[in-house]
Design a protein around this motif. Structure first.
Motif, mmCIF file in Angstrom:
data_model
loop_
_atom_site.group_PDB
_atom_site.id
_atom_site.type_symbol
_atom_site.label_atom_id
_atom_site.label_comp_id
_atom_site.label_asym_id
_atom_site.label_seq_id
_atom_site.Cartn_x
_atom_site.Cartn_y
_atom_site.Cartn_z
ATOM 1 N N LYS A 327 0.850 -1.183 0.000
ATOM 2 C CA LYS A 327 0.000 0.000 0.000
ATOM 3 C C LYS A 327 0.893 1.243 0.000
ATOM 4 O O LYS A 327 1.702 1.431 0.904
ATOM 5 N N ARG A 328 0.709 2.084 -0.993
ATOM 6 C CA ARG A 328 1.598 3.226 -1.179
ATOM 7 C C ARG A 328 0.826 4.511 -0.896
ATOM 8 O O ARG A 328 0.115 5.034 -1.747
ATOM 9 N N ALA A 329 0.991 4.980 0.340
ATOM 10 C CA ALA A 329 0.228 6.134 0.809
ATOM 11 C C ALA A 329 0.740 7.445 0.229
ATOM 12 O O ALA A 329 -0.008 8.418 0.133
ATOM 13 N N ALA A 330 2.021 7.492 -0.150
ATOM 14 C CA ALA A 330 2.612 8.731 -0.681
ATOM 15 C C ALA A 330 2.734 8.644 -2.200
ATOM 16 O O ALA A 330 3.113 7.605 -2.737
ATOM 17 N N TYR A 359 1.250 15.386 -0.878
ATOM 18 C CA TYR A 359 1.408 14.084 -1.529
ATOM 19 C C TYR A 359 2.831 13.535 -1.410
ATOM 20 O O TYR A 359 3.115 12.455 -1.896
ATOM 21 N N CYS A 360 3.726 14.308 -0.794
ATOM 22 C CA CYS A 360 5.132 13.910 -0.727
ATOM 23 C C CYS A 360 5.560 13.603 0.705
ATOM 24 O O CYS A 360 5.092 14.236 1.651
ATOM 25 N N GLU A 384 9.005 1.767 0.002
ATOM 26 C CA GLU A 384 7.939 0.787 -0.217
ATOM 27 C C GLU A 384 6.556 1.407 -0.080
ATOM 28 O O GLU A 384 5.568 0.880 -0.601
ATOM 29 N N GLU A 385 6.474 2.543 0.611
ATOM 30 C CA GLU A 385 5.185 3.200 0.828
ATOM 31 C C GLU A 385 4.956 4.345 -0.155
ATOM 32 O O GLU A 385 4.007 5.108 -0.007
ATOM 33 N N CYS A 410 9.395 1.006 -6.162
ATOM 34 C CA CYS A 410 9.104 2.430 -6.334
ATOM 35 C C CYS A 410 9.654 2.888 -7.685
ATOM 36 O O CYS A 410 10.783 2.550 -8.054
ATOM 37 N N ILE A 411 8.875 3.649 -8.426
ATOM 38 C CA ILE A 411 9.252 4.109 -9.760
ATOM 39 C C ILE A 411 10.224 5.280 -9.628
ATOM 40 O O ILE A 411 9.887 6.307 -9.032
#
Length: 539
Positions: A327-330, A359-360, A384-385, A410-411
């Motif tokens: 789950k990627r909250a940011a 958002y960061c 990872e988030e 992460c991209i």
């Protein structure tokens, strides 16, 4: 008088006969070379894409300061680009000093009974001063870091602590970014196609710990001290039988730092680094470094070591599934310190934009003297988030963080073309838009581009495809545990070794082509001499 005329005629006939024999020999040899190549399969080439011109800050002296987080140095101002390529070919051993002599062929690459044909590597047993003594005296390798800790477990470092319950129980280490040459050496010791017969070798590995040798002389040492071991290894290699075949073109070495640490141009004590890669002979070798030069074709960038060194394929698959479902909250994040002494650095602007955006997420306490960016668990948790991980240049263009972030699924977002796209051509996809985002650093510097707006504008479907590609290539940039063998995947070591072998074959082919052209020219010259002889005697 009659006797003189007969002797003269005999002499002319003998001379013409020798010329005919020389000409025939040249053409027979060329035909032999041509026929020997018939039926050989042409494997795909390993391509080095074009590199664009790189511009760096003119404040070079200020950029020479080393920071532990990135551990890299600034580059000279304005680097011209060059086209580079490597192709597969047959392996030949040439007599470099006598190009007119016959070429001796090595064992063929397609021996059905030998699975190692074309893959043999000879590893030199160097005097301990060039590797083991450096490990034995590890406390002297860095003025601010205890490298003894990081050289544990074959260069992987200590087992990582403070991992959450979902992390695999094995394969995770607090690996230092500058331990790659030790990791690579331990891995190649178990390479299945090592040979102790240098005459069979397709390539030669030199296990000199060039990066560790460099690091112990960072500040306050005269150039003669910094260059001592580099000059000694160059002399030692030139006296080895295996060196004589191609003069170093079939040799390779791993320098666990950026290439600029080994490319001091002058001899002033105020200049940075040593001049290992400018020494005669060494400059012919393939140098595997964390950051390569875009205009020295024997430099090749290979991935920084990450924290993950799996033993089995199943560990990689388990990790890939984990980061796929994270789950990627940011939307985006940044882990790193500012670079206020580097005039053209965009890090402060990035930190400012990140702080202003909801958002960061920013990894706190990464500034100098604060060590969150050196805590593997904290770094991996942030990556990872997050959907996107910002990767601006630091002291140089590349960062270890590039590979840590991709390991977390992460991209990466790059701000300079040379941060990855022309560096890691053996390990990252050629289509860089398939796994990353590029934002021009010039736009950030001019403060006319909003990172949040750019990233929020990328369609969800495209984001999903990019993340899938990042996760897919994870095995290709990690270094697996040498005690075990991956069964269905190739890691960064496997890819690097095969690419080096291919590059050496290309060097052999280029040298062979020069030999053929030389012989053809000699043959044409002989034919011209024969015609001139006939004209001189009215024939």
């Amino acid at each position: 008088m009659e006797k003189f005329i007969l002797n003269s005629c005999s002499h002319q006939h003998t001379k013409r006969a020798l010329i005919v024999m020389a000409s025939a020999f040249g053409w027979v040899y060329i035909v032999f070379i041509f026929l020997s190549k018939i039926g050989k399969d042409q494997a795909p080439s390993v391509l080095f894409p074009d590199t664009s011109t790189v511009k760096f800050s003119s404040n070079y002296a200020q950029q020479l300061r080393i920071y532990e987080q990135d551990g890299q140095v600034a580059l000279p101002q304005q680097i011209p680009a060059k086209d580079m390529s490597a192709h597969l070919s047959i392996s030949l051993e040439l007599e470099a000093t006598l190009p007119q002599k016959l070429v001796e062929f090595t064992a063929p690459d397609h021996d059905d009974g030998d699975l190692c044909a074309g893959k043999y590597i000879y590893m030199y047993d160097l005097p301990p001063r060039f590797n083991q003594d450096l490990i034995d005296n590890c406390s002297t390798l860095s003025p601010w870091t205890n490298m003894c800790t990081y050289l544990l477990n074959g260069g992987f470092g200590p087992v990582m602590k403070d991992l959450d319950a979902q992390f695999p129980k094995t394969g995770w280490y607090a690996t230092n970014q500058f331990s790659l040459e030790v990791i690579f050496h331990n891995r190649i010791k178990r390479y299945k196609c090592l040979t102790t017969d240098y005459s069979l070798a397709n390539a030669f590995f030199v296990p000199f710990y060039a990066g560790l040798d460099f690091s112990r002389y960072l500040y306050g040492f005269k150039t003669m001290v910094r260059d001592a071991d580099s000059k000694a290894i160059a002399r030692w290699l030139r006296n080895q039988p295996g060196w004589k075949g191609m003069g170093g073109k079939d040799h390779f070495m791993v320098g666990g730092r950026v290439t600029w640490d080994f490319r001091r141009a002058g001899d002033s004590d105020d200049e940075w680094g040593n001049k290992l890669l400018f020494l005669p002979g060494i400059e012919q070798m393939t140098m595997l470094v964390l950051e390569a030069s875009p205009w020295f074709p024997n430099d090749v960038g290979i991935p920084y070591p990450t924290y993950f060194h799996p033993k089995h394929d199943s560990e990689i698959v388990h990790w890939q599934k984990r980061v796929e479902g994270s789950k990627r909250a940011a939307l985006f994040c940044f882990a790193g310190a500012p670079r206020p002494t580097i005039e053209e650095s965009i890090r402060e602007s990035i930190i400012h934009q990140c702080n202003r955006s909801e958002y960061c997420r920013l990894l706190e306490q990464c500034d100098y003297g604060l060590f969150n960016c050196r805590k593997p668990a904290a770094v991996m948790k942030l990556f990872e988030e997050s959907v996107f991980c910002l990767q601006p240049p630091g002291d140089s263009l590349t960062r270890r963080s590039i590979f840590d972030s991709m390991l977390a699924g992460c991209i990466p977002v790059f701000f300079h073309q040379e941060s990855a796209y022309s560096q890691y051509v053996w390990h990252l996809p050629k289509n860089y838009t398939s796994y990353s985002v590029f934002i021009s650093g010039d736009n950030i510097r001019r403060e006319n581009l909003n990172i949040e707006k750019v990233l929020r504008g990328i369609p969800t479907r495209k984001i999903r495809r990019m993340r899938e590609e990042v996760i897919r290539i994870i095995p290709e940039f990690i270094y697996a545990d040498p005690e075990h063998h991956l069964q269905t995947m190739r890691d960064a070591f496997d890819i690097t070794v095969q690419a080096v072998l291919d590059k050496v074959k290309n060097n052999s082919r280029s040298t062979t082509q020069n030999q053929i052209e030389f012989l053809a020219a000699e043959s044409n010259k002989n034919e011209t001499m024969m015609r001139d002889e006939k004209l001189d005697h009215g024939q």
